[in-house]
Scaffold this active site. Structure first.
Site, mmCIF file in Angstrom:
data_model
loop_
_atom_site.group_PDB
_atom_site.id
_atom_site.type_symbol
_atom_site.label_atom_id
_atom_site.label_comp_id
_atom_site.label_asym_id
_atom_site.label_seq_id
_atom_site.Cartn_x
_atom_site.Cartn_y
_atom_site.Cartn_z
ATOM 1 N N GLU A 437 0.706 -1.232 -0.129
ATOM 2 C CA GLU A 437 0.027 0.201 -0.078
ATOM 3 C C GLU A 437 0.935 1.134 -0.024
ATOM 4 O O GLU A 437 2.107 1.289 0.817
ATOM 5 C CB GLU A 437 -0.827 -0.017 1.240
ATOM 6 C CG GLU A 437 -1.782 1.028 1.560
ATOM 7 C CD GLU A 437 -2.783 1.222 2.640
ATOM 8 O OE1 GLU A 437 -3.005 0.278 3.021
ATOM 9 O OE2 GLU A 437 -2.911 2.307 3.138
ATOM 10 N N GLU A 442 -2.276 11.327 3.720
ATOM 11 C CA GLU A 442 -3.177 11.012 4.658
ATOM 12 C C GLU A 442 -3.243 12.416 5.558
ATOM 13 O O GLU A 442 -2.398 13.002 5.928
ATOM 14 C CB GLU A 442 -3.121 9.910 5.414
ATOM 15 C CG GLU A 442 -3.401 8.623 4.758
ATOM 16 C CD GLU A 442 -2.988 7.343 5.401
ATOM 17 O OE1 GLU A 442 -4.188 6.706 5.959
ATOM 18 O OE2 GLU A 442 -2.163 7.039 5.928
#
Length: 549
Positions: A437, A442
């Site tokens: 990933e 974020e």
């Protein structure tokens, strides 16, 4: 002539006698110091706590007749010089332990007298997690995180809560020291931490050359007014003790503040860059990344920051991708382009305890006014208290290697968790984290303007991801470009073309297969945290998504 020579010899003899008499007057009594006594006071010792209050602190006072300096040697592997004989020592081995202390009083001409005493001291301080991170339980090697901006930096050692946790004055650019023989030795350092008989040890392999701060060039006899690399012997296993931090940073309740643990290296040991300091404050530490802070020797106004990693960075050739192969400019109002985007639908926490229900409703996802808007709302749906959307390019566009650029403005509100990321397309058969990933961006609404970039893969996932952060301004009021450059050699993550996280890629990692794109706004969960009870709705607005190869 003979008479003249005799007179000269007599004169020389007289001069020699006079000189010796002068030397005797200079040195005085050369006998060893006498009456050596050492007083040791264990802080907090009482009838109830005979071995101290748990701080581990002991105050020593040594006195002797004709002594000019004193040296303490402790059985925990540390030593200290005390010209006045007075010394404060913190013993850090957890529990109540007996220590042997050898004190040497030195007199004129190098003669000395020694005495020994034993003490039982209690220390309640421990940081077993830090020791585990440092050593992996046995031995671990650390390297300068040379590919990260700010891997070496300096700032004020100040009580100003806006400054004292960050190298404001100088931050080294990625691989900045590699371009010159005067500084490239810094990246040759390998820091070895190990456990030997339960005691934390340190060995610095500097490749034979150490990068010196200019204020300490005299240590190696250099006169240069610039930092430089000089031959220097760092061999020999050093003892490391941990102690509570007394830093100005502690207690200021600011981002990235200290862990509260000091790392103290015996016998003048240091962590690669010579600044006349052997004690380092651990700001943060995980299995693969460590940031430390050290107050410069002789200049307590300066705090130096060092960042280390257990994955040795590799300086690969500059890789860029300029051929636009896929994009969405979001210029057509309405639902997102179904040729390019699909959806994840539903609730269940998504593995992170998230609170939202993902939909494909126009209430949560719409293209409008030139932007994609993913809106999280306080809305009850199928047992969830919030709704939002998660778009993905799975089975529509998947790729290996390239440059991804996403221009976006982030939502606002405690508990919001927007993300721009990529997932290995084989996740169904190669279960996460084995599929890999790449989190390009974020953001936590509870920590405004702090951008996270992370990679998840076996050994480094969840709370132990290979991660870094950077601070920006106006994350929720302005558009910023979030970018990843992904090559066979590295994955580099940027904000507005400023690199803030680099991970070396290799054949052993899962980042050498096809990935797809995901855009979403989650609520709460393990990362998003507490949701503001007053939250009603907020959106991540995406101006464009572009992929180059």
């Amino acid at each position: 002539m003979k008479t003249i020579v005799n007179k000269i010899l007599v004169t020389l003899s007289l001069l020699l006698v006079f000189s010796c008499q002068e030397e005797d007057n200079v040195f005085g009594d050369l006998s060893a110091p006498t009456n050596l006594t050492v007083q040791a006071t264990v802080v907090g010792a009482s009838t109830v706590n005979p071995n101290g209050d748990g701080s581990g602190v002991v105050n020593f006072v040594a006195t002797a007749t004709n002594a000019i300096s004193y040296k303490y040697v402790f059985s925990d592997g540390t030593t200290a010089n005390a010209p006045s004989g007075q010394l404060q020592k913190r013993f850090t081995q957890p529990g109540t332990n007996e220590y042997t202390i050898t004190v040497t009083a030195s007199g004129k001409g190098g003669v000395s007298t020694t005495t020994t005493l034993t003490l039982q001291v209690r220390s309640d301080f421990t940081d077993a997690e830090a020791v585990q991170f440092l050593t992996g339980g046995s031995q671990k090697s650390w390297y300068w995180s040379a590919s990260e901006p700010g891997h070496l930096g300096v700032g004020p050692n100040s009580t100003d809560a806006t400054q004292n946790y960050y190298p404001h004055w100088y931050q080294a650019a990625p691989w900045e020291k590699a371009g010159s023989p005067d500084s490239s030795c810094l990246y040759e350092n390998v820091l070895h931490f190990s456990l030997v008989g339960g005691q934390l040890k340190f060995l610095l392999d500097n490749g034979g050359s150490t990068f010196f701060n200019k204020d300490f060039n005299s240590v190696v006899g250099a006169t240069s007014s610039s930092d430089g690399c000089y031959s220097y012997d760092t061999s020999g296993l050093k003892t490391v003790t941990l102690s509570p931090s007394e830093s100005l940073v502690v207690g200021n309740n600011i981002p990235n503040q200290t862990r509260g643990t000091m790392l103290n290296i015996s016998d003048g040991g240091f962590m690669g860059y010579y600044i006349g300091q052997s004690s380092y404050e651990i700001m943060s530490i995980t299995n693969n990344r460590m940031v430390v802070r050290a107050v410069m020797g002789g200049n307590p106004a300066l705090a130096w920051y060092h960042t280390f990693t257990t994955i040795q960075p590799v300086q690969d050739p500059i890789t860029d991708y300029t051929n636009l192969v896929w994009s969405d400019e979001f210029n057509t109002d309405g639902a997102p382009d179904t040729v390019k985007w699909g959806y994840d639908i539903g609730a269940g926490g998504w593995g992170n305890g998230e609170a939202q229900y993902y939909t494909n409703s126009s209430n949560n996802v719409i293209v409008q006014g030139g932007s994609l808007k993913i809106t999280a709302k306080a809305q009850n749906l199928s047992g969830s208290n919030y709704t939002s959307a998660r778009l993905k390019s799975e089975n529509k566009f998947e790729f290996k290697y390239g440059k991804v650029e996403v221009r976006a403005k982030l939502p606002v509100g405690g508990g919001t968790w927007p993300a721009i990321w990529m997932l290995g397309e084989n996740y169904a058969t190669n279960t996460w984290p084995a599929c890999g990933e790449i989190d390009i961006m974020e953001h936590k609404g509870n920590e405004p303007n702090k951008i996270h970039g992370s990679l998840h893969y076996p050994g480094n996932f969840g709370g132990n991801a290979n991660t870094n952060t950077t601070m920006i301004t106006g994350a929720s009021t302005q558009f910023h470009v979030y970018k990843a450059v992904w090559s066979p050699n590295s994955i580099k993550i940027y904000v507005d073309n400023v690199l803030f996280h680099t991970v070396a890629n290799s054949g052993s990692l899962p980042f050498n297969a096809n990935f797809f794109l995901i855009l979403n706004v989650a609520m709460g969960g393990n990362f998003g945290g507490t949701i503001d009870p007053a939250f009603s709705q907020s959106a991540m607005e995406v101006d464009y998504v572009r992929v180059y190869q």
